[in-house]
Design an enzyme around this catalytic site. Structure first.
Site, short mmCIF file in Angstrom:
data_model
loop_
_atom_site.label_atom_id
_atom_site.label_comp_id
_atom_site.label_asym_id
_atom_site.label_seq_id
_atom_site.Cartn_x
_atom_site.Cartn_y
_atom_site.Cartn_z
N TYR A 266 54.67 68.86 52.53
CA TYR A 266 53.91 67.84 54.11
C TYR A 266 55.83 66.53 53.68
O TYR A 266 56.08 66.78 52.79
CB TYR A 266 53.12 67.02 54.07
CG TYR A 266 52.76 66.75 52.38
CD1 TYR A 266 53.28 65.23 52.07
CD2 TYR A 266 51.77 67.28 51.49
CE1 TYR A 266 52.85 64.52 51.12
CE2 TYR A 266 51.37 66.19 51.14
CZ TYR A 266 51.67 64.97 49.99
OH TYR A 266 51.07 64.67 48.41
N ARG B 250 54.71 59.31 46.04
CA ARG B 250 54.25 58.47 45.24
C ARG B 250 55.04 57.38 44.57
O ARG B 250 54.89 56.19 44.36
CB ARG B 250 53.83 59.14 43.69
CG ARG B 250 53.11 58.46 42.41
CD ARG B 250 52.75 59.62 41.54
NE ARG B 250 51.91 61.03 42.29
CZ ARG B 250 50.40 60.08 42.04
NH1 ARG B 250 50.37 58.88 41.13
NH2 ARG B 250 49.46 61.44 42.14
#
Length: 401
Positions: free
Chosen positions: A222, A109
């Site tokens: 991930y 992010r």
């Protein structure tokens, strides 16, 4: 003190706020972004940019910068938290790119926010002002009257042709613009962290996204940072929300979860989870999309308009979609802001509701136990490859037009 601006005003410099600011600026519209924080550090860990979102960012020229920091997983693998068994999966990578015309990326992010921030700061049509907290708006005949607080708690009023409220799930503008019902805690919390790639056991270090399903938790992992780090999210049921955002998590709760992950088949997963040093905790909220999220000269975007649970990984993607649709509506109804906002809201409301409802459905099915879990696992085993992916055509195949 009151003053006027010819700029569109955006409240919030998160992913949604910066995206709409950039999209407007690239069309020659002057934008002022007001952000209450003074340090623009984005909390959280990873974020998934499915093709419906990545295509919007590529369209405004951010593809090369994002590709340097994102990872394109080759597949999604669904596994059991009971015994480690693979339950199903679907191809991503080239298959998704060919099917949808845009990549399925996963990215930190903070990296996504940094790319947006760099682009906004280099854009002469955008003025970014920090330490300004937008607290209210009133609708004028031909402008929005925006109230914000700056340093020293000084209250100021700004008149602008349009206000876009992108101030997140805790939006102060949501109630001011038309929906007083705050988002509700949905009895889940997320624990998020990032670990260096060298801490990931080889069996889990493939270029893929893994979803582990269990009755007491579900886990997503991930690669991010171009493969240098791994993002881990653990979502567990919770009775009460915590006050605050991204708080440090109590270690004993983590140890209690680990104790439920028994058996040799989960040994590598336990190793991965133990590699995480600093877990951060978020209580999860959602709300029905506001019955109305626009006035004549003010509207909402992203979580401010329609906060969703993360069980479809679409919160950030919806905000990016919102920005693309809002910019097109303003262009199509040039000079008639109320008509543009009405068109934007009408276009977005059904989709936001569909994602919200599917996210709530997943919040139940991800945590099934007993016979419902057995049936779910059998169904997952029957969906093969692109057949599984095709179930998400409505989501990933979306385009702004």
């Amino acid at each position: 003190m009151s003053h006027s601006s010819e700029s569109v005003v955006v409240a919030g410099a998160g992913i949604g706020g910066l995206t709409i600011a950039l999209m407007l600026a690239r069309r020659g519209i002057s934008v002022t972004v007001l952000e209450k924080r003074t340090a623009l550090v984005e909390a959280g860990a990873g974020i998934q940019l499915s093709p419906n979102a990545s295509r919007c960012l590529i369209d405004i020229g951010l593809g090369p910068a994002l590709a340097r920091r994102a990872v394109e997983p080759e597949q999604l693998v669904v596994r059991s938290l009971k015994n480690g068994k693979t339950l199903g999966g679907m191809p991503l990578g080239r298959t998704a790119r060919d099917r949808y015309g845009a990549p399925y990326w996963v990215i930190l992010r903070a990296d996504l926010h940094g790319v947006l921030l760099d682009a906004v700061r280099s854009e002469p049509n955008v003025q970014l002002l920090v330490g300004r907290d937008v607290v209210g708006v009133r609708d004028g005949v031909d402008h929005a009257e925006i109230t914000y607080r700056s340093a020293g708690d000084t209250e100021q009023i700004l008149h602008a042709p349009l206000l876009v409220g992108a101030d997140g799930v805790r939006s102060k503008l949501r109630s001011a613009i038309g929906n007083a019902e705050p988002p509700r805690f949905r009895n889940f919390e997320a624990w998020r962290c990032v670990v260096p790639a060298q801490s990931v056991p080889p069996s889990l270090a493939e270029k893929q996204s893994t979803l582990w399903l269990g009755s007491q938790a579900h886990i997503v992992s991930y690669p991010v940072s171009g493969g240098e780090n791994w993002n881990i999210v653990v979502i567990v049921p919770a009775r009460l929300p915590v006050e605050g955002w991204g708080l440090p998590m109590e270690r004993d709760r983590f140890e209690a979860l680990l104790a439920t992950l028994r058996g040799d088949d989960l040994a590598d997963l336990r190793t991965l989870l133990r590699a995480a040093e600093s877990w951060r905790l978020w209580s999860l909220h959602d709300a029905l999309p506001a019955t109305r999220w626009s006035l004549r000269h003010a509207t909402l975007l992203g979580d401010a308009a329609h906060p969703v649970l993360p069980f479809m990984a679409q919160g950030g993607a919806l905000a990016i979609e919102d920005a693309a649709v809002l910019v097109r509506a303003l262009a199509a109804h040039q000079g008639d802001t109320p008509a543009a906002l009405a068109a934007y809201e009408a276009a977005r409301h059904p989709r936001a509701r569909q994602v919200m409802e599917q996210s709530r459905s997943n919040s139940r099915s991800f945590h099934f136990s007993g016979i419902p879990a057995f049936v779910r696992n059998a169904v997952l085993g029957r969906w093969k490859g692109e057949q599984f992916l095709a179930r998400y055509d409505w989501l990933y195949g979306w385009k702004p037009d």
